[in-house]
Design an enzyme around this catalytic site. Structure first.
Site, PDB file in Angstrom:
ATOM      1  N   SER A  26       0.852  -1.191   0.000  1.00  0.00           N
ATOM      2  CA  SER A  26       0.000   0.000   0.000  1.00  0.00           C
ATOM      3  C   SER A  26       0.884   1.235   0.000  1.00  0.00           C
ATOM      4  CB  SER A  26      -0.906   0.016   1.236  1.00  0.00           C
ATOM      5  OG  SER A  26      -1.543   1.276   1.378  1.00  0.00           O
ATOM      6  N   TYR A  73      -1.641  -1.029  10.348  1.00  0.00           N
ATOM      7  CA  TYR A  73      -1.774  -1.297   8.910  1.00  0.00           C
ATOM      8  C   TYR A  73      -0.595  -0.702   8.150  1.00  0.00           C
ATOM      9  CZ  TYR A  73      -3.732  -1.245   4.170  1.00  0.00           C
ATOM     10  OH  TYR A  73      -3.925  -1.417   2.829  1.00  0.00           O
TER      11      TYR A  73
END
Length: 257
Positions: free
Chosen positions: A147, A164
């Site tokens: 990401s 995350y």
């Protein structure tokens, strides 16, 4: 070798974790359109079966298997069933992921562990299991889904998800090191770092969507087609001399920050 042959996946078999919907399904469709057999697995077996039925109706050989990527026995079952059904494992897309939104100073320990177990541990365990098959074959492609949030820190007003973000930064490091470790076996390991695409995880960002959108030079979020080309490139012989790279697909977001 002509360009069609370079990008052909005819007689190749691909496993896509978390592949029953969202970005995983998008990439699975791309590989199927290039001729690959498809195995999708996740904890949501129903979603995987529904997706595979659609692929089967379009002439694709596809199989759905339930799998918790943090469970080594589940992973091995996917590996064994795939080899039993198709004979090989040529491509692995490590797409399964989870997130937890919370202020950094209040993030519960168990939520940190959950995110790390799914996003990082599961990715390593699956790469290890599939890598053993690929090493015996003398070829393979591993594509890790990272990401853009793993490349730079994010303002908490923009995204407050430190577990995350950290896990995705670790995915980038894992990708680079796996690429070196597996290169002798002619296995290429690369990552795709998407920007903001509509998905189950990004629904957590709905309150900041307009802020995010204003920072994307392309002026839009990712669509159902924006990962297909990158996935096919990294899965095919066209990328045989590319390994250890993180391919950013974000409409220019990172470059503009």
């Amino acid at each position: 070798m002509d360009i069609k042959e370079l990008f052909s996946l005819k007689n190749k078999t691909a496993i896509i974790t978390g592949g029953g919907k969202g970005l995983g399904a998008q990439m699975a469709i791309a590989l199927a359109e290039a001729g690959a057999n498809i195995v999708v697995c996740s904890r949501n077996l129903e979603a995987c079966e529904t997706f595979c039925k659609q692929l089967n109706e379009n002439g694709v050989k596809a199989m759905a298997i339930r799998c918790d990527v943090t469970n080594q026995e589940d992973i091995q079952q996917v590996i064994d069933k795939t080899v039993q059904q198709f004979g090989t494992i040529d491509i692995l897309i490590n797409n399964s992921g989870t997130s937890w939104i919370a202020p950094t100073l209040d993030l519960p320990e168990d939520k940190w562990d959950k995110v790390m177990n799914v996003n990082l541990k599961g990715m390593f365990l699956f790469s290890q299991a599939a890598g053993k098959i690929m090493a015996k074959q003398g070829s393979g492609k591993i594509i890790n889904i990272s990401s853009v949030t793993g490349i730079k820190g994010t303002n908490p007003a923009f995204l407050d998800a430190i577990a995350y973000n950290t896990s995705k930064g670790a995915v980038n490091s894992l990708t680079k090191d796996l690429a070196i470790k597996l290169a002798a076996h002619h296995i290429q390991v690369n990552a795709i770092a998407p920007g903001f695409f509509p998905s189950k995880i990004t629904t957590a960002f709905e309150r900041t969507n307009q802020i995010i959108l204003s920072r994307i030079p392309a002026g839009r979020f990712g669509t159902d087609d924006d990962l297909k080309g990158a996935a096919l490139f990294l899965a095919s012989r066209a990328s045989d001399y590319m390994t250890g790279q993180v391919l950013i697909i974000d409409g220019g977001l990172i470059s503009s920050i």
